[in-house]
Design a protein around this motif. Structure first.
Motif, PDB file in Angstrom:
ATOM      1  N   PHE A  55     -13.473  -2.438 -34.392  1.00 40.29           N
ATOM      2  CA  PHE A  55     -13.342  -3.664 -35.177  1.00 40.29           C
ATOM      3  C   PHE A  55     -11.891  -4.086 -35.356  1.00 40.29           C
ATOM      4  O   PHE A  55     -11.529  -4.772 -36.320  1.00 40.29           O
ATOM      5  CB  PHE A  55     -14.025  -3.526 -36.539  1.00 40.29           C
ATOM      6  N   LEU A  63     -21.950 -11.977 -31.090  1.00 36.57           N
ATOM      7  CA  LEU A  63     -21.376 -11.214 -29.991  1.00 36.57           C
ATOM      8  C   LEU A  63     -20.729 -12.198 -29.016  1.00 36.57           C
ATOM      9  O   LEU A  63     -21.243 -13.294 -28.799  1.00 36.57           O
ATOM     10  CB  LEU A  63     -22.458 -10.383 -29.310  1.00 36.57           C
ATOM     11  N   THR A 103     -20.754 -14.561 -37.593  1.00 37.28           N
ATOM     12  CA  THR A 103     -20.339 -13.705 -36.486  1.00 37.28           C
ATOM     13  C   THR A 103     -21.403 -13.654 -35.403  1.00 37.28           C
ATOM     14  O   THR A 103     -22.603 -13.607 -35.713  1.00 37.28           O
ATOM     15  CB  THR A 103     -20.051 -12.268 -36.984  1.00 37.28           C
ATOM     16  N   LEU A 149     -26.041  -5.835 -33.027  1.00 37.72           N
ATOM     17  CA  LEU A 149     -25.441  -5.020 -31.986  1.00 37.72           C
ATOM     18  C   LEU A 149     -26.480  -4.163 -31.265  1.00 37.72           C
ATOM     19  O   LEU A 149     -26.474  -4.061 -30.035  1.00 37.72           O
ATOM     20  CB  LEU A 149     -24.356  -4.129 -32.601  1.00 37.72           C
ATOM     21  N   HIS A 199     -12.836  -9.779 -32.568  1.00 37.01           N
ATOM     22  CA  HIS A 199     -12.678  -8.340 -32.799  1.00 37.01           C
ATOM     23  C   HIS A 199     -13.213  -7.533 -31.616  1.00 37.01           C
ATOM     24  O   HIS A 199     -14.150  -7.961 -30.940  1.00 37.01           O
ATOM     25  CB  HIS A 199     -13.475  -7.877 -34.030  1.00 37.01           C
ATOM     26  N   ARG A 200     -12.635  -6.359 -31.435  1.00 37.77           N
ATOM     27  CA  ARG A 200     -13.251  -5.357 -30.565  1.00 37.77           C
ATOM     28  C   ARG A 200     -14.335  -4.657 -31.380  1.00 37.77           C
ATOM     29  O   ARG A 200     -14.093  -4.213 -32.510  1.00 37.77           O
ATOM     30  CB  ARG A 200     -12.222  -4.325 -30.092  1.00 37.77           C
ATOM     31  N   ILE A 201     -15.529  -4.562 -30.833  1.00 36.78           N
ATOM     32  CA  ILE A 201     -16.642  -3.947 -31.563  1.00 36.78           C
ATOM     33  C   ILE A 201     -16.418  -2.450 -31.744  1.00 36.78           C
ATOM     34  O   ILE A 201     -16.809  -1.863 -32.757  1.00 36.78           O
ATOM     35  CB  ILE A 201     -17.966  -4.224 -30.833  1.00 36.78           C
ATOM     36  N   PHE A 240     -25.072  -6.770 -38.961  1.00 33.42           N
ATOM     37  CA  PHE A 240     -24.303  -6.669 -37.728  1.00 33.42           C
ATOM     38  C   PHE A 240     -24.830  -5.540 -36.847  1.00 33.42           C
ATOM     39  O   PHE A 240     -24.896  -5.679 -35.619  1.00 33.42           O
ATOM     40  CB  PHE A 240     -22.829  -6.451 -38.043  1.00 33.42           C
ATOM     41  N   CYS A 253     -16.728  -9.418 -30.454  1.00 32.61           N
ATOM     42  CA  CYS A 253     -17.485 -10.360 -31.279  1.00 32.61           C
ATOM     43  C   CYS A 253     -16.525 -11.431 -31.790  1.00 32.61           C
ATOM     44  O   CYS A 253     -15.313 -11.205 -31.860  1.00 32.61           O
ATOM     45  CB  CYS A 253     -18.193  -9.656 -32.439  1.00 32.61           C
TER      46      CYS A 253
END
Length: 226
Positions: free
Chosen positions: A37, A117, A115, A85, A32-34, A81, A129
């Motif tokens: 998401f 990073l 999950t 982060l 995923h793009r943080i 999460f 991530c």
């Protein structure tokens, strides 16, 4: 976040490395793009179970979460999460249960996910991530246990403020009442008068808005008194 050509090239290289082994792994892999998401990559097994293509997932962006997952579960894993982060911890990971709506199914399927990073930008901030997800129905009795755990976690969050109003002695008595002990039995166990136990029980019921032995036991289990 703007992705330059060099970073985009690194993303593609990392995804290709995952693609080579994805079908050999005993879990579904999602990247995923943080920032929002959105999905960058999902292994073929996951796409098949959801009944979508990778391009369709990419276009969904944030809608992906609401379409395929029980959002109530995020109350458990999202705070974890955010800590991961905020610490920008590339070595750490979190694990959690999720309920997933698979293609051609009206029921939720339980998965256990982990999950971490995955990639950082030039400033050292994580922007991708990676998650692995394994179906719990492949593990005997685990779906039922996951249901109970989720229920207890929800109960704990919703009733923490009430529980925090109890004193040390009230928590002790809450525990013994949950075991089915009478006031005389508790008074003997704790070395206090039976009338004092009765007074504490009355205060506990008032503070927690409960009345039955089941209610006592539910609090005791959720807050690890038994």
């Amino acid at each position: 976040m703007l992705i330059n050509e060099h970073t985009e090239s690194l993303i593609n290289e990392n995804i290709k490395a995952i693609e080579i082994i994805a079908d050999q792994l005993p879990a579904i892999v999602i990247i995923h793009r943080i920032e929002d998401f959105s999905v960058v990559y999902m292994s073929p097994k996951g796409l098949s179970l959801l009944g979508v293509s990778l391009e369709e997932l990419k276009q969904m962006k944030a809608e992906y979460q609401h379409r395929f997952f029980n959002i109530e579960d995020s109350d458990d894993y999202w705070p974890k999460f955010k800590v991961l982060l905020s610490n920008n911890d590339m070595d750490g990971s979190i694990s959690y249960f999720q309920q997933v709506k698979l293609a051609k199914s009206e029921n939720w399927a339980w998965y256990i996910s982990a999950t971490r990073l995955f990639m950082q930008d030039e400033a050292g901030n994580a922007f991708l991530c990676i998650t692995t997800a394994t179906a719990l129905d492949e593990m005997k009795h685990m779906p039922a246990k996951a249901e109970r755990l989720l229920e207890e976690n929800t109960f704990l969050r919703e009733n923490y403020q009430r529980f925090s109003t109890l004193g040390k002695r009230e928590k002790e008595i809450l525990k013994w009442v949950s075991y089915g002990k009478s006031s005389p039995e508790i008074s003997e166990e704790l070395g206090i008068a039976s009338a004092t136990v009765d007074a504490h029980r009355k205060n506990i019921k008032k503070k927690l808005s409960i009345s039955s032995y089941y209610d006592f036991a539910q609090y005791a289990r959720a807050f690890d008194l038994i």
